[in-house]
Design an enzyme around this catalytic site. Structure first.
Site, short mmCIF file in Angstrom:
data_model
loop_
_atom_site.label_atom_id
_atom_site.label_comp_id
_atom_site.label_asym_id
_atom_site.label_seq_id
_atom_site.Cartn_x
_atom_site.Cartn_y
_atom_site.Cartn_z
N ARG A 138 0.86 -1.18 0.00
CA ARG A 138 0.00 0.00 0.00
C ARG A 138 0.89 1.23 0.00
O ARG A 138 1.67 1.43 0.93
CB ARG A 138 -0.93 -0.02 1.23
CG ARG A 138 -1.75 1.23 1.36
CD ARG A 138 -2.77 1.16 2.51
NE ARG A 138 -3.39 2.45 2.60
CZ ARG A 138 -3.33 3.26 3.65
NH1 ARG A 138 -2.71 2.87 4.77
NH2 ARG A 138 -3.88 4.44 3.63
N ASN A 356 -7.60 1.38 9.61
CA ASN A 356 -6.30 1.50 10.26
C ASN A 356 -6.54 1.40 11.75
O ASN A 356 -7.30 2.20 12.31
CB ASN A 356 -5.67 2.88 9.98
CG ASN A 356 -5.38 3.13 8.51
OD1 ASN A 356 -5.61 2.28 7.66
ND2 ASN A 356 -4.87 4.32 8.21
N TYR A 358 -4.67 0.93 15.55
CA TYR A 358 -3.48 0.86 16.39
C TYR A 358 -3.83 0.61 17.85
O TYR A 358 -3.02 0.10 18.61
CB TYR A 358 -2.69 2.17 16.31
CG TYR A 358 -2.03 2.40 14.97
CD1 TYR A 358 -0.70 2.04 14.77
CD2 TYR A 358 -2.71 2.98 13.90
CE1 TYR A 358 -0.08 2.24 13.55
CE2 TYR A 358 -2.11 3.19 12.68
CZ TYR A 358 -0.79 2.82 12.51
OH TYR A 358 -0.17 3.01 11.29
N GLU A 417 -3.66 -0.39 8.02
CA GLU A 417 -2.51 -0.04 8.85
C GLU A 417 -2.69 -0.67 10.22
O GLU A 417 -3.79 -0.65 10.79
CB GLU A 417 -2.37 1.48 9.07
CG GLU A 417 -1.84 2.22 7.89
CD GLU A 417 -1.67 3.72 8.17
OE1 GLU A 417 -1.40 4.11 9.32
OE2 GLU A 417 -1.80 4.49 7.20
C1 PNW Z 1 -1.29 7.08 11.08
N1 PNW Z 1 -2.84 9.94 16.75
O1 PNW Z 1 -1.16 8.30 11.75
C2 PNW Z 1 -0.95 7.41 9.65
O2 PNW Z 1 -1.83 6.95 8.67
C3 PNW Z 1 0.48 7.13 9.29
O3 PNW Z 1 0.88 8.03 8.32
C4 PNW Z 1 1.34 7.19 10.54
O4 PNW Z 1 2.71 7.14 10.29
C5 PNW Z 1 0.90 6.04 11.42
O5 PNW Z 1 -0.50 6.13 11.72
C6 PNW Z 1 1.65 5.93 12.75
O6 PNW Z 1 1.45 7.08 13.51
C7 PNW Z 1 -1.57 8.62 13.01
O7 PNW Z 1 -2.23 10.85 17.31
C8 PNW Z 1 -0.91 9.65 13.65
O8 PNW Z 1 -3.86 9.41 17.27
C9 PNW Z 1 -1.33 10.08 14.89
C10 PNW Z 1 -2.41 9.50 15.48
C11 PNW Z 1 -3.09 8.46 14.84
C12 PNW Z 1 -2.66 8.04 13.60
#
Ligand code: PNW
Length: 511
Positions: A138, A356, A358, A417
C-alpha cells in the site's frame, strides 16, 4: 466455525528454548494486560532467506492460528513519509513541506526533503517487500507531483514515477494498493481555498482522483480515496499539531470535516466514471473502536453503539448517508451545512473498507443512559508504545473488524494499517532486537485471526510500516518500520521482526 478459545487454551505451554520471553513481555507492558502469547517454536536451521543469504531458522506453526487461503500480507507507506525528492521532476509544494520547514513544528525540526529517498530507491525497497513474502503493498500518491498547483495541467514526470513503480511491483508479483490522499495537500490549494475549509478542494480532489484512475487502473485494482480523515482534520485543522497547523473554531472545523467526507464521495464517483471496469474503490479510515470491557451480550451491544457514535462524522456518515441524531445534537449550532444530495454522494457504495487500527478508542460497558454505553477511562498504568497515544489493546483489531462488518454489512475488509513504534536500538553488529514489536504482532494478529476464524471478511493485513520513516510531527525519532533506517547512509537494516513477519506470511498463520 473453529473454536478459537480451545486453540488458545491448548497452547499455553512454554517453549523452553525461549527463556526470557516473560521478561520482554513485561518490558512491552503486555503482561499487565493478562495477554497470552502463543509460543514461537523454532526448529531446525535449514531455510535460506532470499536477500541476505544468511541462514534463517525454519519455523513450525504449532498453534493452528491460520488465516483463510488467499489472505493478503502486505506493508504500507505514504508519499511524504518515504519519498524525499521534494524538489525533483516538477513536484509542487505540499502543506507538509511548509509545515515541516516552519521552525518548532516538528520534533528536531526534521522534514521530508530526503526522508527514505524512496523516489530513487524504490526498486531496492520492492525487493525488501518481496523478501518479506508480502504479496501486496500500500503506497500513496503525492497529489502535488501530479498537479503541482492542485489543479490544471498534469505533470507527466510525476505520473511516470508512479507508473514505473507500479510496473516494478507487478513484475515482482506484488499487488499495488494506491492511496490518493495521505495528507500532503498541494500548498496552492491551501493558499487559494484555505484547504479543506472549501468545497472547491473536494472538487479538485475528485478531478485528480479521476485522472489517476484513468492512468493507473489498468494495473492498480484497489484505490483508497483518503487516508484517516479523522487524523488530518482533527490534528491539522482542530488541534494545530499537523499541517496546516490551524485551530479552527468548532463550526469551521465541522464544515472542514464535512468537506473531507464529501471529497471522498466525489472521488468515488470520479473513479467509477474514469477507471477501467472492475476497479475497486474504498477508503482507509482509522475507525475509533469501542472494545467491550469484557464480553457480555450487553457490553458487546454497547461497544457497537459506541463505535457507531465515535465515528459519526466520518465512517458512519460515509456508510449510512446520514449524520446520527446524537452527532447533530452535540454539534448544535456548529453542525455542518449540507444538502441531501451531498449525503447521497458521501455514501456512494464502496467495494471494500480499509481500517487503520493501532489502539482501542475506549473500553466500553453498557449503561442505562441516553447513549446506551459508557467509556471507561484508561488506567494511568495502561501500557503504551513509545507513541504515547498508542494505548495497547490487541482486541481492538478483532472488534474493529467485527463492528465494521456488523454495523455496515461490509463484505471486504482490509487492515490497511497496524503497527507499533519502539526504541529499536541498533547494536554494534547492526542488529535490532525488537522483541516488543514481535510481541505486539503476535498479540494483535491472534485477535485478527480470531475475526477471520469467525467469518469476518478480512481479506488482508498491511503492517505500518515497511521501513522507519518521517513520523509527521514526531520526525525521524519515532520508528514504526520492520526495517531500520540509518538516516545518515539510508541503509535499510532488517529488524528481528522482519524474520517474524516473513515466516508468518509464508505460513499464512500467527506464529
Ligand atoms: C497514522 N494519533 O497516523 C498514519 O496513517 C500514518 O501516516 C502514521 O505514520 C501512522 O499512523 C503511525 O502514527 C496517526 O495521534 C498519527 O492518534 C497520529 C495518530 C493516529 C494516527
Amino acid at each position: 466455525m473453529k473454536n478459537h478459545q480451545s486453540d488458545e487454551q491448548s497452547n499455553k505451554t512454554e517453549n523452553p528454548g525461549l527463556t526470557g520471553r516473560r521478561d520482554f513481555m513485561k518490558t512491552a507492558g503486555l503482561t499487565a494486560l493478562g495477554l497470552s502469547a502463543a509460543p514461537l517454536i523454532i526448529t531446525s536451521c535449514n531455510s535460506k532467506s532470499e536477500t541476505d543469504g544468511k541462514q534463517e531458522p525454519a519455523v513450525t506453526n504449532s498453534n493452528g492460528l491460520v488465516f483463510p487461503k488467499g489472505f493478503l500480507w502486505g506493508t504500507a507507506t505514504a508519499s511524504y513519509q518515504v519519498e524525499g525528492a521534494a524538489n525533483e521532476d516538477g513536484r509542487g509544494k505540499s502543506i507538509w513541506d511548509t509545515f515541516s520547514h516552519t521552525p518548532g513544528k516538528i520534533l528536531n525540526n526534521d522534514n521530508g526533503d530526503i526522508a527514505c529517498d524512496f523516489y530513487h530507491k524504490y526498486k531496492e525497497d520492492i525487493q525488501l517487500i518481496k523478501s518479506l513474502n508480502a504479496k501486496s503493498y500500500r503506497f500513496s500518491i503525492s497529489w502535488s507531483r501530479i498537479f503541482p498547483e492542485g489543479t490544471g495541467t498534469p505533470n507527466q514526470k510525476g505520473l511516470d514515477f508512479y507508473s514505473r513503480m507500479v510496473d516494478e511491483l507487478l513484475a515482482n508479483g506484488i499487488e499495488p494498493f494506491g492511496t490518493l490522499y495521505h495528507w500532503d495537500l498541494p500548498q496552492a490549494l491551501q493558499d487559494k481555498n484555505k484547504g479543506w475549509q472549501s468545497k472547491d478542494t473536494a472538487k479538485a480532489f475528485a478531478d485528480y482522483a479521476g485522472y489517476m484512475a484513468e492512468k493507473l487502473s489498468d494495473r492498480v485494482k484497489h484505490f483508497f480515496t483518503l487516508n484517516e480523515l479523522w487524523t488530518f482534520i482533527q490534528l491539522g485543522y482542530g488541534d494545530g499539531v499537523f499541517a496546516p497547523g490551524l485551530k479552527l473554531p468548532a463550526a469551521e472545523l465541522y464544515q472542514a470535516r464535512h468537506h473531507a467526507v464529501l471529497a471522498h464521495g466525489l472521488a468515488v464517483e470520479a473513479i467509477r466514471a474514469k477507471g477501467k471496469a472492475g476497479t475497486k474503490v474504498g477508503l482507509a479510515e482509522n475507525i475509533k473502536v469501542g472494545v467491550p470491557v469484557f464480553e457480555s451480550p450487553e457490553n458487546i451491544k454497547a461497544a457497537e453503539t459506541a463505535t457507531r457514535e465515535f465515528n459519526a462524522g466520518y465512517m458512519t456518515v460515509i456508510m449510512e448517508g446520514k449524520y446520527t441524531d446524537s452527532f447533530l445534537k452535540k454539534a448544535g449550532a456548529d453542525a455542518p451545512k449540507f444538502t441531501a444530495e451531498e449525503l447521497k454522494t458521501i455514501s456512494s457504495p464502496l467495494d471494500f473498507c480499509g481500517i487503520n487500527i493501532y489502539n482501542p478508542e475506549a473500553y466500553v460497558q453498557a449503561a442505562a443512559n441516553e447513549d446506551g454505553f459508557e467509556k471507561i477511562p484508561f488506567a494511568k498504568s495502561h501500557p503504551t508504545s513509545t507513541s504515547k497515544w498508542q494505548i495497547l489493546g490487541p482486541e481492538s483489531l478483532y472488534w474493529g473488524a467485527r463492528h465494521t462488518q456488523k454495523l455496515w454489512n461490509v463484505k471486504e475488509i482490509y487492515i490497511t494499517e497496524n503497527g507499533t513504534s519502539g526504541t529499536d536500538e541498533l547494536t554494534a553488529d547492526k542488529k535490532v532486537y525488537d522483541t516488543d514489536r514481535i510481541t505486539f504482532l503476535r498479540n494483535y494478529l491472534t485477535q485478527l485471526q480470531r475475526a477471520t476464524s469467525e467469518g469476518v471478511p478480512v481479506k488482508g493485513y498491511f503492517y505500518w510500516s515497511l521501513v522507519d520513516n518521517f513520523e509527521w510531527a514526531s520526525g525521524y525519532g519515532t520508528r514504526f518500520g520492520l526495517y531500520y533506517m540509518d538516516y545518515k547512509t539510508l541503509e535499510r537494516i532488517p529488524k528481528l521482526s522482519v524474520s517474524y513477519f516473513r515466516a508468518m506470511a509464508e505460513k499464512n498463520a500467527v506464529l
